[in-house]
Design a protein around this motif. Sequence first.
Motif, PDB file in Angstrom:
ATOM      1  N   GLN A 159     -15.201  10.822 -21.831  1.00 58.29           N
ATOM      2  CA  GLN A 159     -16.396  11.557 -22.244  1.00 58.29           C
ATOM      3  C   GLN A 159     -17.596  10.867 -21.619  1.00 58.29           C
ATOM      4  N   VAL A 160     -18.462  11.670 -21.017  1.00 60.87           N
ATOM      5  CA  VAL A 160     -19.583  11.132 -20.257  1.00 60.87           C
ATOM      6  C   VAL A 160     -20.890  11.686 -20.823  1.00 60.87           C
ATOM      7  N   ALA A 161     -21.865  10.824 -20.988  1.00 62.53           N
ATOM      8  CA  ALA A 161     -23.191  11.280 -21.432  1.00 62.53           C
ATOM      9  C   ALA A 161     -23.866  12.011 -20.275  1.00 62.53           C
ATOM     10  N   THR A 162     -24.316  13.234 -20.538  1.00 63.05           N
ATOM     11  CA  THR A 162     -24.991  14.020 -19.501  1.00 63.05           C
ATOM     12  C   THR A 162     -26.281  14.605 -20.056  1.00 63.05           C
ATOM     13  N   ARG A 163     -27.217  14.797 -19.170  1.00 61.72           N
ATOM     14  CA  ARG A 163     -28.430  15.519 -19.552  1.00 61.72           C
ATOM     15  C   ARG A 163     -28.168  17.021 -19.508  1.00 61.72           C
ATOM     16  N   ALA A 164     -27.324  17.445 -18.593  1.00 61.85           N
ATOM     17  CA  ALA A 164     -26.987  18.856 -18.449  1.00 61.85           C
ATOM     18  C   ALA A 164     -26.043  19.293 -19.557  1.00 61.85           C
ATOM     19  N   GLY A 221     -27.585  16.193 -10.241  1.00 62.53           N
ATOM     20  CA  GLY A 221     -27.755  14.754 -10.067  1.00 62.53           C
ATOM     21  C   GLY A 221     -26.853  13.914 -10.943  1.00 62.53           C
ATOM     22  N   GLU A 222     -25.866  14.534 -11.565  1.00 64.52           N
ATOM     23  CA  GLU A 222     -24.951  13.823 -12.475  1.00 64.52           C
ATOM     24  C   GLU A 222     -23.638  13.554 -11.737  1.00 64.52           C
ATOM     25  N   GLU A 223     -23.724  12.716 -10.716  1.00 68.70           N
ATOM     26  CA  GLU A 223     -22.582  12.473  -9.849  1.00 68.70           C
ATOM     27  C   GLU A 223     -21.411  11.825 -10.585  1.00 68.70           C
ATOM     28  N   HIS A 224     -21.711  10.873 -11.452  1.00 73.46           N
ATOM     29  CA  HIS A 224     -20.624  10.197 -12.161  1.00 73.46           C
ATOM     30  C   HIS A 224     -19.872  11.171 -13.064  1.00 73.46           C
ATOM     31  N   ALA A 225     -20.601  12.003 -13.776  1.00 71.77           N
ATOM     32  CA  ALA A 225     -19.960  12.998 -14.629  1.00 71.77           C
ATOM     33  C   ALA A 225     -19.138  13.979 -13.797  1.00 71.77           C
ATOM     34  N   ALA A 226     -19.674  14.370 -12.639  1.00 71.59           N
ATOM     35  CA  ALA A 226     -18.957  15.296 -11.762  1.00 71.59           C
ATOM     36  C   ALA A 226     -17.650  14.685 -11.279  1.00 71.59           C
ATOM     37  N   GLU A 227     -17.699  13.435 -10.856  1.00 69.44           N
ATOM     38  CA  GLU A 227     -16.485  12.766 -10.373  1.00 69.44           C
ATOM     39  C   GLU A 227     -15.480  12.578 -11.506  1.00 69.44           C
ATOM     40  N   THR A 228     -15.974  12.267 -12.700  1.00 71.95           N
ATOM     41  CA  THR A 228     -15.075  12.074 -13.837  1.00 71.95           C
ATOM     42  C   THR A 228     -14.354  13.368 -14.193  1.00 71.95           C
ATOM     43  N   ALA A 258     -15.173  20.799 -21.964  1.00 67.31           N
ATOM     44  CA  ALA A 258     -15.586  20.446 -23.326  1.00 67.31           C
ATOM     45  C   ALA A 258     -15.114  19.047 -23.711  1.00 67.31           C
ATOM     46  N   ASP A 259     -13.988  18.611 -23.166  1.00 68.89           N
ATOM     47  CA  ASP A 259     -13.525  17.240 -23.398  1.00 68.89           C
ATOM     48  C   ASP A 259     -14.520  16.229 -22.838  1.00 68.89           C
ATOM     49  N   VAL A 260     -15.023  16.494 -21.650  1.00 62.41           N
ATOM     50  CA  VAL A 260     -15.827  15.508 -20.924  1.00 62.41           C
ATOM     51  C   VAL A 260     -17.315  15.595 -21.264  1.00 62.41           C
ATOM     52  N   VAL A 261     -17.854  16.818 -21.295  1.00 57.96           N
ATOM     53  CA  VAL A 261     -19.300  17.016 -21.491  1.00 57.96           C
ATOM     54  C   VAL A 261     -19.569  17.336 -22.960  1.00 57.96           C
ATOM     55  N   ARG A 262     -20.223  16.434 -23.646  1.00 57.98           N
ATOM     56  CA  ARG A 262     -20.426  16.590 -25.089  1.00 57.98           C
ATOM     57  C   ARG A 262     -21.201  17.864 -25.418  1.00 57.98           C
ATOM     58  N   ASP A 263     -22.235  18.165 -24.657  1.00 58.27           N
ATOM     59  CA  ASP A 263     -23.056  19.356 -24.913  1.00 58.27           C
ATOM     60  C   ASP A 263     -22.437  20.579 -24.234  1.00 58.27           C
ATOM     61  N   THR A 264     -21.259  20.954 -24.712  1.00 54.08           N
ATOM     62  CA  THR A 264     -20.583  22.157 -24.240  1.00 54.08           C
ATOM     63  C   THR A 264     -20.459  23.132 -25.399  1.00 54.08           C
ATOM     64  N   THR A 265     -20.877  24.366 -25.169  1.00 55.63           N
ATOM     65  CA  THR A 265     -20.697  25.427 -26.159  1.00 55.63           C
ATOM     66  C   THR A 265     -19.755  26.469 -25.566  1.00 55.63           C
ATOM     67  N   ALA A 266     -19.109  27.235 -26.427  1.00 60.00           N
ATOM     68  CA  ALA A 266     -18.158  28.242 -25.969  1.00 60.00           C
ATOM     69  C   ALA A 266     -18.266  29.478 -26.846  1.00 60.00           C
ATOM     70  N   PHE A 267     -18.291  30.637 -26.201  1.00 66.85           N
ATOM     71  CA  PHE A 267     -18.411  31.909 -26.906  1.00 66.85           C
ATOM     72  C   PHE A 267     -17.401  32.899 -26.320  1.00 66.85           C
ATOM     73  N   ALA A 276     -17.813  23.578 -12.742  1.00 65.83           N
ATOM     74  CA  ALA A 276     -18.649  22.726 -13.589  1.00 65.83           C
ATOM     75  C   ALA A 276     -18.947  21.396 -12.909  1.00 65.83           C
ATOM     76  N   ALA A 277     -17.957  20.837 -12.236  1.00 63.35           N
ATOM     77  CA  ALA A 277     -18.174  19.568 -11.535  1.00 63.35           C
ATOM     78  C   ALA A 277     -19.209  19.735 -10.425  1.00 63.35           C
ATOM     79  N   ARG A 278     -19.150  20.853  -9.699  1.00 64.22           N
ATOM     80  CA  ARG A 278     -20.144  21.117  -8.665  1.00 64.22           C
ATOM     81  C   ARG A 278     -21.538  21.250  -9.270  1.00 64.22           C
ATOM     82  N   CYS A 279     -21.630  21.905 -10.416  1.00 66.37           N
ATOM     83  CA  CYS A 279     -22.928  22.071 -11.079  1.00 66.37           C
ATOM     84  C   CYS A 279     -23.498  20.717 -11.501  1.00 66.37           C
ATOM     85  N   LEU A 280     -22.659  19.867 -12.054  1.00 63.78           N
ATOM     86  CA  LEU A 280     -23.112  18.542 -12.462  1.00 63.78           C
ATOM     87  C   LEU A 280     -23.625  17.746 -11.266  1.00 63.78           C
ATOM     88  N   ALA A 281     -22.924  17.857 -10.152  1.00 65.83           N
ATOM     89  CA  ALA A 281     -23.365  17.154  -8.949  1.00 65.83           C
ATOM     90  C   ALA A 281     -24.730  17.664  -8.493  1.00 65.83           C
TER      91      ALA A 281
END
Length: 241
Positions: A47-52, A194-201, A74-83, A186-191
């Motif tokens: 789980q990675v802290a992200t601003r996005a 500017g959230e490269e570490h989250a994208a790679e994770t 949702a496992d990795v990015v805490r601020d994930t919502t799903a509908f 999602a990984a491309r969006c994080l990159a």
Amino acid sequence: MSHAVARLRAKRMSSMDKPFIARGSRTPRCPGCRVMFSHCLCPLRPQVATRAGMCLIMCDIEPLKPSNTGWLIADVVRDTTAFGWSRTEVDPGLLALLADPQWQPYLVFPGEFLAAERVVTEVQAVPGKRPLFVLLDATWPEARKMFRKSPYLDHLPVLSLESEQLSRYRLRRSTRDDHLCTSEVAARCLALAGEEHAAETLDAYLEVFTGHYLDAKQSVLPDLEDAAHQRLRALALGPPV
């Protein structure tokens, strides 16, 4: 662990007349990672802290499929919502999220189908706002239908991912190699944010999940010391200082 996709899955299952059985297997699966218990990867979940933030709009039974990769987001990015998506109804929670002033939503969709003035290819820094990536989690034909029949999304800028990257997703077939799975998008969006570490994770987590899933289908135990597992463990320690 409960997150937005897990809760949506539970809600969807409670509304079904009979249990959902994944195609090709009736073997019990771990509720935390949706892989057979013998190949569970829950201890590897990062789980990675992200601003996005991520907002998944999921088509029908997509949350029920064990191969769904929105779950990994949702496992990795805490601020994930799903509908869940419906042609005739809109979840009030989704509308409230899109109107929340803390977020700058981007609807992620190929720009080749749209008027140029609505398409953006970069994530702009907006003072006081965090980027929120709205992903249509579905097969490609379903996603196009969702895009056309969701007028409440028409006011959002459309983020078009321009890349020659080919999908490495191996759990479902696609007619085009450049159609990325939801987790890859999602990984491309994080990159881009500017959230490269989250994208790679997230990318590394998808690779490990895919390996465990396919090994389980072939009755082969996963190699916990292979390059994919080592990469994920290194990234889980945090970004380099």
